[in-house]
Design a protein around this motif. Structure first.
Motif, PDB file in Angstrom:
ATOM      1  N   GLY A  73      49.587  20.609  42.167  1.00 43.50           N
ATOM      2  CA  GLY A  73      50.079  21.928  42.768  1.00 43.50           C
ATOM      3  C   GLY A  73      49.467  23.203  42.189  1.00 43.50           C
ATOM      4  O   GLY A  73      49.531  24.101  42.996  1.00 43.50           O
ATOM      5  N   ARG A  74      48.907  23.232  41.228  1.00 46.74           N
ATOM      6  CA  ARG A  74      48.340  24.372  40.498  1.00 46.74           C
ATOM      7  C   ARG A  74      46.973  24.570  41.283  1.00 46.74           C
ATOM      8  O   ARG A  74      46.652  25.803  41.417  1.00 46.74           O
ATOM      9  N   HIS A  75      46.298  23.474  41.487  1.00 49.67           N
ATOM     10  CA  HIS A  75      45.102  23.966  42.412  1.00 49.67           C
ATOM     11  C   HIS A  75      45.407  24.207  43.713  1.00 49.67           C
ATOM     12  O   HIS A  75      44.584  25.226  44.054  1.00 49.67           O
ATOM     13  N   LEU A  76      46.438  23.997  44.333  1.00 58.23           N
ATOM     14  CA  LEU A  76      46.716  24.562  45.608  1.00 58.23           C
ATOM     15  C   LEU A  76      47.294  25.870  45.387  1.00 58.23           C
ATOM     16  O   LEU A  76      47.016  26.703  46.362  1.00 58.23           O
ATOM     17  N   ALA A  77      47.819  26.200  44.217  1.00 50.01           N
ATOM     18  CA  ALA A  77      48.489  27.348  44.135  1.00 50.01           C
ATOM     19  C   ALA A  77      47.251  28.472  44.140  1.00 50.01           C
ATOM     20  O   ALA A  77      47.278  29.570  44.444  1.00 50.01           O
ATOM     21  N   THR A  78      46.240  28.056  43.512  1.00 49.96           N
ATOM     22  CA  THR A  78      44.873  28.779  43.094  1.00 49.96           C
ATOM     23  C   THR A  78      44.365  29.012  44.478  1.00 49.96           C
ATOM     24  O   THR A  78      43.860  30.056  44.546  1.00 49.96           O
ATOM     25  N   ALA A  79      44.242  27.925  45.345  1.00 47.53           N
ATOM     26  CA  ALA A  79      43.766  28.004  46.494  1.00 47.53           C
ATOM     27  C   ALA A  79      44.344  29.163  47.425  1.00 47.53           C
ATOM     28  O   ALA A  79      43.736  29.750  48.146  1.00 47.53           O
ATOM     29  N   HIS A  80      45.753  29.118  47.309  1.00 49.19           N
ATOM     30  CA  HIS A  80      46.659  30.170  48.139  1.00 49.19           C
ATOM     31  C   HIS A  80      46.044  31.497  47.560  1.00 49.19           C
ATOM     32  O   HIS A  80      46.126  32.350  48.455  1.00 49.19           O
ATOM     33  N   THR A  81      45.912  31.759  46.193  1.00 48.79           N
ATOM     34  CA  THR A  81      45.529  32.964  45.808  1.00 48.79           C
ATOM     35  C   THR A  81      44.341  33.463  46.153  1.00 48.79           C
ATOM     36  O   THR A  81      43.808  34.543  46.703  1.00 48.79           O
ATOM     37  N   ALA A  86      40.933  36.559  50.342  1.00 51.96           N
ATOM     38  CA  ALA A  86      40.025  36.672  51.628  1.00 51.96           C
ATOM     39  C   ALA A  86      40.890  37.324  52.878  1.00 51.96           C
ATOM     40  O   ALA A  86      40.314  38.358  53.390  1.00 51.96           O
ATOM     41  N   THR A  87      42.224  37.070  52.657  1.00 51.50           N
ATOM     42  CA  THR A  87      42.807  37.665  53.927  1.00 51.50           C
ATOM     43  C   THR A  87      43.092  39.108  53.754  1.00 51.50           C
ATOM     44  O   THR A  87      42.896  39.803  54.755  1.00 51.50           O
ATOM     45  N   ASN A  88      42.987  39.434  52.530  1.00 45.20           N
ATOM     46  CA  ASN A  88      42.980  41.019  52.316  1.00 45.20           C
ATOM     47  C   ASN A  88      41.789  41.597  52.555  1.00 45.20           C
ATOM     48  O   ASN A  88      41.802  42.768  52.928  1.00 45.20           O
ATOM     49  N   GLU A  89      40.556  41.017  52.362  1.00 46.84           N
ATOM     50  CA  GLU A  89      39.120  41.731  52.665  1.00 46.84           C
ATOM     51  C   GLU A  89      39.198  41.813  54.252  1.00 46.84           C
ATOM     52  O   GLU A  89      38.478  42.717  54.744  1.00 46.84           O
ATOM     53  N   VAL A  90      39.689  40.812  54.880  1.00 44.45           N
ATOM     54  CA  VAL A  90      39.625  40.749  56.344  1.00 44.45           C
ATOM     55  C   VAL A  90      40.447  41.767  56.959  1.00 44.45           C
ATOM     56  O   VAL A  90      40.170  42.681  57.788  1.00 44.45           O
ATOM     57  N   HIS A  91      41.641  42.126  56.422  1.00 46.48           N
ATOM     58  CA  HIS A  91      42.472  43.383  56.502  1.00 46.48           C
ATOM     59  C   HIS A  91      41.826  44.528  56.357  1.00 46.48           C
ATOM     60  O   HIS A  91      41.694  45.443  57.254  1.00 46.48           O
ATOM     61  N   ALA A  92      40.991  44.774  55.248  1.00 43.64           N
ATOM     62  CA  ALA A  92      40.455  45.976  54.955  1.00 43.64           C
ATOM     63  C   ALA A  92      39.095  46.187  55.852  1.00 43.64           C
ATOM     64  O   ALA A  92      39.075  47.248  56.216  1.00 43.64           O
ATOM     65  N   PRO A 146      40.099  40.135  41.624  1.00 42.72           N
ATOM     66  CA  PRO A 146      38.905  39.402  42.452  1.00 42.72           C
ATOM     67  C   PRO A 146      38.401  38.330  41.364  1.00 42.72           C
ATOM     68  O   PRO A 146      38.272  38.843  40.244  1.00 42.72           O
ATOM     69  N   HIS A 147      38.090  37.352  41.949  1.00 43.91           N
ATOM     70  CA  HIS A 147      37.833  36.268  41.137  1.00 43.91           C
ATOM     71  C   HIS A 147      36.259  36.132  41.227  1.00 43.91           C
ATOM     72  O   HIS A 147      35.673  36.224  42.251  1.00 43.91           O
ATOM     73  N   THR A 148      35.648  35.942  39.959  1.00 41.16           N
ATOM     74  CA  THR A 148      34.152  36.068  39.860  1.00 41.16           C
ATOM     75  C   THR A 148      33.691  34.755  39.180  1.00 41.16           C
ATOM     76  O   THR A 148      34.405  34.430  38.358  1.00 41.16           O
ATOM     77  N   THR A 149      32.546  34.345  39.558  1.00 43.46           N
ATOM     78  CA  THR A 149      31.935  33.164  38.869  1.00 43.46           C
ATOM     79  C   THR A 149      30.803  33.749  38.069  1.00 43.46           C
ATOM     80  O   THR A 149      30.018  32.861  37.428  1.00 43.46           O
ATOM     81  N   ALA A 150      30.563  34.789  37.749  1.00 43.65           N
ATOM     82  CA  ALA A 150      29.281  35.375  36.976  1.00 43.65           C
ATOM     83  C   ALA A 150      29.582  35.051  35.672  1.00 43.65           C
ATOM     84  O   ALA A 150      30.748  35.227  34.882  1.00 43.65           O
ATOM     85  N   CYS A 151      28.608  34.709  34.772  1.00 43.71           N
ATOM     86  CA  CYS A 151      28.529  34.473  33.472  1.00 43.71           C
ATOM     87  C   CYS A 151      28.662  35.611  32.715  1.00 43.71           C
ATOM     88  O   CYS A 151      27.733  36.625  32.923  1.00 43.71           O
ATOM     89  N   VAL A 152      29.693  35.850  31.918  1.00 46.24           N
ATOM     90  CA  VAL A 152      29.779  37.283  31.146  1.00 46.24           C
ATOM     91  C   VAL A 152      29.469  36.698  29.704  1.00 46.24           C
ATOM     92  O   VAL A 152      30.170  36.002  29.167  1.00 46.24           O
ATOM     93  N   ARG A 153      28.549  37.400  28.986  1.00 48.56           N
ATOM     94  CA  ARG A 153      28.288  37.261  27.620  1.00 48.56           C
ATOM     95  C   ARG A 153      28.732  38.400  26.591  1.00 48.56           C
ATOM     96  O   ARG A 153      28.784  39.797  26.992  1.00 48.56           O
TER      97      ARG A 153
END
Length: 153
Positions: A73-81, A86-92, A146-153
């Motif tokens: 359920g948590r993974h699906l909720a994360t996918a929802h977010t 993505a939906t917000n960016e298409v709207h923009a 916004p979700h980022t996967t970049a490594c921050v040190r």
């Protein structure tokens, strides 16, 4: 009561929608005969409608899976977010594309206090505001960053 539906017939409409998207993506691939052309507002409006439908589906799936399977359920909720982002960016992007000269003269922004006149601007903005209301009730502002996967040190 058990269902007699075969696994390959379990979700025919969802499979048909996926097939339609695959077909559309292939149709957009540039060919030697036809040069690629940029997307237009009606195209993004239809894509936005599809994404918001997926948002509703993911929201329901997350809600149904949380009690018996919290991790899923948590993974699906994360996918929802993430899908909301993505939906917000298409709207923009929709609002950054040129529209009809009349619509451009009036407004090209989505304003909750005074929605733009006529489709597709009115349609996409109403749909986006309604979806955003649901998303914001179930997520935190931190989740919506916004979700980022970049490594921050």
């Amino acid at each position: 009561m058990t269902s007699s539906t075969r696994p390959d017939d379990a979700h025919p409409y969802l499979r048909a929608a996926s097939a339609g998207i695959r077909h559309h993506a292939r149709a957009l691939a540039p060919s030697d005969a036809d040069p690629p052309k940029p997307v237009d507002r009606p195209h993004l409006d239809v894509l936005h409608a599809h994404l918001t439908s997926l948002l509703h589906l993911l929201d329901r799936l997350a809600g149904l899976n949380r009690p018996p399977h919290p991790a899923a359920g948590r993974h699906l909720a994360t996918a929802h977010t993430r899908l909301w982002q993505a939906t917000n960016e298409v709207h923009a992007a929709f609002h950054l594309l040129p529209g009809t000269p009349q619509a451009d003269a009036e407004t090209s922004d989505c304003d909750p206090e005074g929605l733009p006149e006529g489709p597709p601007v009115l349609t996409i903005c109403q749909r986006h505001l309604a979806a955003g209301h649901v998303v914001r009730r179930k997520t935190t502002p931190t989740d919506l960053r916004p979700h980022t996967t970049a490594c921050v040190r």
